[in-house]
Design an enzyme around this catalytic site. Sequence first.
Site, mmCIF file in Angstrom:
data_model
loop_
_atom_site.group_PDB
_atom_site.id
_atom_site.type_symbol
_atom_site.label_atom_id
_atom_site.label_comp_id
_atom_site.label_asym_id
_atom_site.label_seq_id
_atom_site.Cartn_x
_atom_site.Cartn_y
_atom_site.Cartn_z
ATOM 1 N N ASP A 146 2.997 -14.608 44.503
ATOM 2 C CA ASP A 146 3.658 -15.877 44.212
ATOM 3 C C ASP A 146 3.073 -16.567 42.982
ATOM 4 O OD1 ASP A 146 5.338 -18.170 45.290
ATOM 5 O OD2 ASP A 146 3.374 -19.145 45.217
ATOM 6 N N GLU A 214 5.949 -12.785 40.944
ATOM 7 C CA GLU A 214 6.903 -13.849 40.642
ATOM 8 C C GLU A 214 6.374 -14.671 39.479
ATOM 9 O OE1 GLU A 214 8.794 -18.009 42.085
ATOM 10 O OE2 GLU A 214 6.674 -17.572 42.121
HETATM 11 C C1 GLC Z 1 7.032 -19.963 44.192
HETATM 12 C C2 GLC Z 1 7.865 -19.922 45.449
HETATM 13 C C3 GLC Z 1 8.327 -21.313 45.744
HETATM 14 C C4 GLC Z 1 7.110 -22.172 45.985
HETATM 15 C C5 GLC Z 1 6.142 -22.103 44.806
HETATM 16 C C6 GLC Z 1 4.807 -22.664 45.166
HETATM 17 O O1 GLC Z 1 7.741 -20.369 43.091
HETATM 18 O O2 GLC Z 1 8.915 -19.016 45.293
HETATM 19 O O3 GLC Z 1 9.187 -21.344 46.839
HETATM 20 O O4 GLC Z 1 7.491 -23.516 46.172
HETATM 21 O O5 GLC Z 1 5.919 -20.781 44.387
HETATM 22 O O6 GLC Z 1 4.086 -21.794 45.998
#
Ligand code: GLC
Length: 499
Positions: A146, A214
């Site tokens: 993440d 991500e």
């Molecule tokens: C990423 C997740 C999102 C979350 C953020 C903080 O972007 O996909 O849902 O709010 O990280 O952890």
Amino acid sequence: MVDFGYDISNYTNIQPEYGTLEDFDALIAKANELGVKVILDFVPNHSSNKHPWFIKSVAREPGYEDFYVWEDGILLENGTRVPPNNWLSVFSGSAWMWNDERQQYYLRQFTYGQPDLNYRNPAVIKAMDDVMLFWLNKGIAGFRIDAIIYIYEDAQLRDEPPSGTTDDPNNEAYLSHIYTRNQPEDYGLLQHWRQLLDNYTANHDGPLRIMMTEGYASVSQLMEYYEDSNGVQGPQFPFNFDFITELNANSTAADFVFYISRWLIYMPHGHVANWVMGNHDNPRVASRFGEKSVDAMNMLLMTLPGIGITYNGEELGMTDYRDISWSDTVDQPACEAGIDNYKTISRDPERTPMQWSSDVNAGFSSADRTWLPVNPNYKELNLRNQQQARRSHYKIYQSLLKLRQLPVLKNGSFVPEVVNRRVFAFKRELKNEHTLLTIVNVSNRTELVDIADFIEQPNRLSVLVAGVDSQHRVGDRLKAETIELAPNEGLVIQLNKRK
Ligand code: GLC
């Protein structure tokens, strides 16, 4: 549960609402039986402010003083204290939160409940390695990592320059994030985790343990994740969000071909492409591209070279539920935005319960109330209906999944063509295999196209996959000179060489 799982207070347990560690073991056992691999969402950038590490860090307990990013801030002449710099939270306002007990600011790039861990502290890296090993030992096949671009910030805490794109100084877009995102150290940490996963795979039975990251970043930054200029490997793949960030209902056929090709051109040799069609942070496919586009988008996702990533419910064409009231709103940034603005940023519309059936609460729960309201369209739009219907988004999705077993989709080359402003196509070709052709009309008008030149040799064209509303049927013969496509229609076609 300030950010629904993205604020972790215990990295080696399951949040009670979701079950227990025993449930988790049972899940893995069943998945193994079915040949399904499970990966976990790993959230390294921040913990919850309820995590014992944070509580100890607030109290300056030995060993935990520097687990998070703490700063005194600046004491102005008039005696007021202000944050050390102008950095902004992704969810609006200063990225620095004052902590009364410790008398310092902590950095939080997301909500107040998500303090950023300090990766310049080797003890943090060690603690996170142990978290990864804990779950690997439970039998998972890897991680989705993440918010990776936020993991390091400029050590000198330099102010970020204004971006010039908005006048609202609390909006994260106000600054150009050259010191808080995509810092060069990010790659080193990922390479370290890649090593950990590779070592684990080498020393244990079971599948290759993988990671995917991500991060919304430029294409050149993302390509560094695959491998750096010295060939050192990072994650198996960084998510490709171009279908979310670059393409939409107004994009032309040329836009589609351009962004699809861009990833393939930039990607270093020996790596695999990926296409993220949707996720829990952005409006659903049906809401971004239009409900009529659902099948065509799934055809793209499943016939492009590489990995296709589907957000739950998109195989049914679930839509955003945009009428969630203020009182039903739970997404923290939306709550912070207030009653007048919450709709513009709320992620609740794409997070409503999965629509299994037309039973109470769409079959998602037997509780009186679900955590978010069920989209009222569940009576019609649900899995059970789509399993029973003769044609449905779900059945199309299933047939596309089956097609992916074909060698031509696994290993075939990719040859795109902009047919006209509104229609594009691509071939997947492999020696001794039938060529597959995907063709999509991205406009809302009917198109009659001639693709004979693109197909070259004389071929017989037969429809392999058609959308729910299509006038074409699976097995239908087509003429390359006159292919008719309804608005937003896609087709997957097999080219049978004439003997
Ligand atoms: C990423 C997740 C999102 C979350 C953020 C903080 O972007 O996909 O849902 O709010 O990280 O952890």
